[in-house]
Design a protein around this motif. Structure first.
Motif, short mmCIF file in Angstrom:
data_model
loop_
_atom_site.label_atom_id
_atom_site.label_comp_id
_atom_site.label_asym_id
_atom_site.label_seq_id
_atom_site.Cartn_x
_atom_site.Cartn_y
_atom_site.Cartn_z
N SER A 122 -47.70 -12.50 -57.19
CA SER A 122 -46.98 -11.96 -56.04
C SER A 122 -47.58 -12.49 -54.74
N VAL A 123 -48.90 -12.57 -54.68
CA VAL A 123 -49.56 -13.12 -53.49
C VAL A 123 -49.18 -14.59 -53.34
N ALA A 124 -49.17 -15.32 -54.46
CA ALA A 124 -48.81 -16.74 -54.42
C ALA A 124 -47.40 -16.94 -53.89
N GLU A 125 -46.49 -16.07 -54.28
CA GLU A 125 -45.11 -16.19 -53.82
C GLU A 125 -45.02 -15.96 -52.31
N LEU A 126 -45.81 -15.02 -51.79
CA LEU A 126 -45.83 -14.76 -50.35
C LEU A 126 -46.37 -15.95 -49.57
N LEU A 127 -47.36 -16.63 -50.14
CA LEU A 127 -48.06 -17.69 -49.41
C LEU A 127 -47.53 -19.09 -49.71
N ILE A 137 -53.68 -21.95 -43.44
CA ILE A 137 -53.46 -20.50 -43.41
C ILE A 137 -53.77 -19.89 -44.77
N VAL A 138 -53.30 -20.55 -45.84
CA VAL A 138 -53.57 -20.05 -47.19
C VAL A 138 -55.07 -19.98 -47.44
N ALA A 139 -55.78 -21.02 -47.03
CA ALA A 139 -57.24 -21.05 -47.23
C ALA A 139 -57.90 -19.89 -46.49
N SER A 184 -58.54 -17.43 -57.38
CA SER A 184 -58.26 -18.49 -58.37
C SER A 184 -56.94 -18.24 -59.08
N GLY A 185 -56.60 -16.96 -59.31
CA GLY A 185 -55.32 -16.64 -59.92
C GLY A 185 -54.15 -17.05 -59.05
N VAL A 186 -54.29 -16.87 -57.74
CA VAL A 186 -53.25 -17.31 -56.80
C VAL A 186 -53.10 -18.83 -56.86
N LEU A 187 -54.22 -19.54 -56.84
CA LEU A 187 -54.18 -21.01 -56.84
C LEU A 187 -53.57 -21.56 -58.12
N GLN A 208 -50.72 -28.75 -53.91
CA GLN A 208 -50.96 -27.67 -52.96
C GLN A 208 -52.30 -26.99 -53.25
N ARG A 209 -52.59 -26.78 -54.54
CA ARG A 209 -53.86 -26.17 -54.93
C ARG A 209 -55.04 -27.01 -54.44
#
Length: 332
Positions: free
Chosen positions: A115-120, A127-129, A141-144, A151-152
């Protein structure tokens, strides 16, 4: 907190009732809420003796603490201004107090990584960093892992080269996250956030091919930066550098079934060190289990090894583990 502490906390919470327990949960971090919730669901009936022991321990520890000043924030401000003068103190106070101004970012800690990944996903890598360094390493790490490889890689390079976040920029970033979470426009805590060590911690959690791909990407762009990151990474076989007392403390926290799986991918040197720090009977039983255990999926081995590394880091934070690094010893 170990299993015993979690169970004691769960027992105490269940004596409070739903309303009071909910107020306690509001003061805890997401991971703490999750661990306590899981412990409560697993709890079996508790004897009266155990309940009395928990309540007695809580009363004893509660009585040993007292509120030294009525307002901690005002006390810190007053002391710093007297010691440093208004100008210098105000700069430092901004850094100390800014953690109260990241409610939008803090709310991400309660969300699942996808869910966080979808937002970012559509935000700039910088900004993500800046956001990910506020999350714990496992969640980051789960988001990445949800991002495309390119992108990662770009985000991790920026995390590794991030040199702090100014309070004003942190406020702007928090405002952006507030709007994103509210469904509006898509678009710091401390100056030490980010950097090589943070990147190394997150990459440690990636594991497998994702870890290799990120390091290859960074090495191609900046070989010196890649080397600095690798110097700060901690692999499962590095557990061999833990002192004997620390290894014994670690083994007390790991279930034998998990240890058997983790050791499937361990070096002979690490296996020998673990055997030496167990009783002869326990070591023989572990060796027998290793021989009897059939093939294990690599993903399962890596998962158990990561869990052991996380346990090691928790014990290190508590001062229970010492890591040998060459001729010097240092706490990690």
């Amino acid at each position: 907190m170990d299993e015993q502490g979690l169970e004691d906390a769960a027992i105490l919470l269940m004596t409070l009732g739903e309303e009071e327990a909910a107020e306690v949960f509001k003061q805890l971090a997401p991971k703490e809420v999750q661990r306590l919730g899981e412990t409560i669901t697993r709890m079996k009936p508790v004897s009266r003796e155990r309940l009395d022991a928990v309540l007695h321990r809580f009363a004893r520890e509660a009585n040993s603490h007292s509120l030294l000043v009525p307002d901690n924030d005002e006390y810190v401000k007053g002391v710093l201004r007297r010691a440093l003068g208004d100008d210098k103190a105000n700069l430092l106070i901004d850094r100390i107090m800014q953690s109260s101004d990241i409610t939008g970012i803090e709310s991400l800690k309660w969300m699942e990584a996808p869910s966080v990944a979808e937002l970012l996903r559509n935000e700039h890598p910088q900004i993500v960093a800046a956001i990910l360094v506020h999350l714990d390493f496992e969640q980051a790490s789960g988001v990445l892992k949800c991002f495309p490889e390119r992108q990662r890689n770009e985000v991790l390079v920026r995390i590794a080269t991030l040199d702090g976040i100014q309070p004003s920029a942190l406020k702007d970033l928090n405002d952006v996250m507030g709007r994103v979470l509210a469904g509006g426009d898509r678009a710091t805590r401390a100056a030490s956030l980010g950097g090589v060590k943070t990147a190394a911690e997150i990459i440690n959690m990636l594991g497998g091919s994702a870890e290799t791909a990120v390091l290859d990407y960074i090495r191609e762009a900046d070989s010196d930066l890649a080397q600095k990151i690798m110097d700060n990474m901690f692999t499962f076989d590095d557990l061999v550098r833990i002192d004997d007392r620390g290894m014994q403390a670690l083994l007390k926290e790991v279930q034998s079934s998990a240890l058997v799986v983790a050791l499937k991918g361990a070096s002979p040197e690490l296996r020998d060190k673990i055997f030496r720090n167990m009783s002869s009977r326990a070591a023989e039983m572990l060796k027998d289990e290793l021989e009897a255990r059939g093939p294990v999926r690599l993903s399962e081995v890596e998962m158990q090894q990561k869990d052991m590394i996380k346990t090691m880091r928790r014990l290190a934070d508590e001062g229970a583990i010492l890591l040998s690094a060459g001729t010097d010893d240092q706490f990690i």
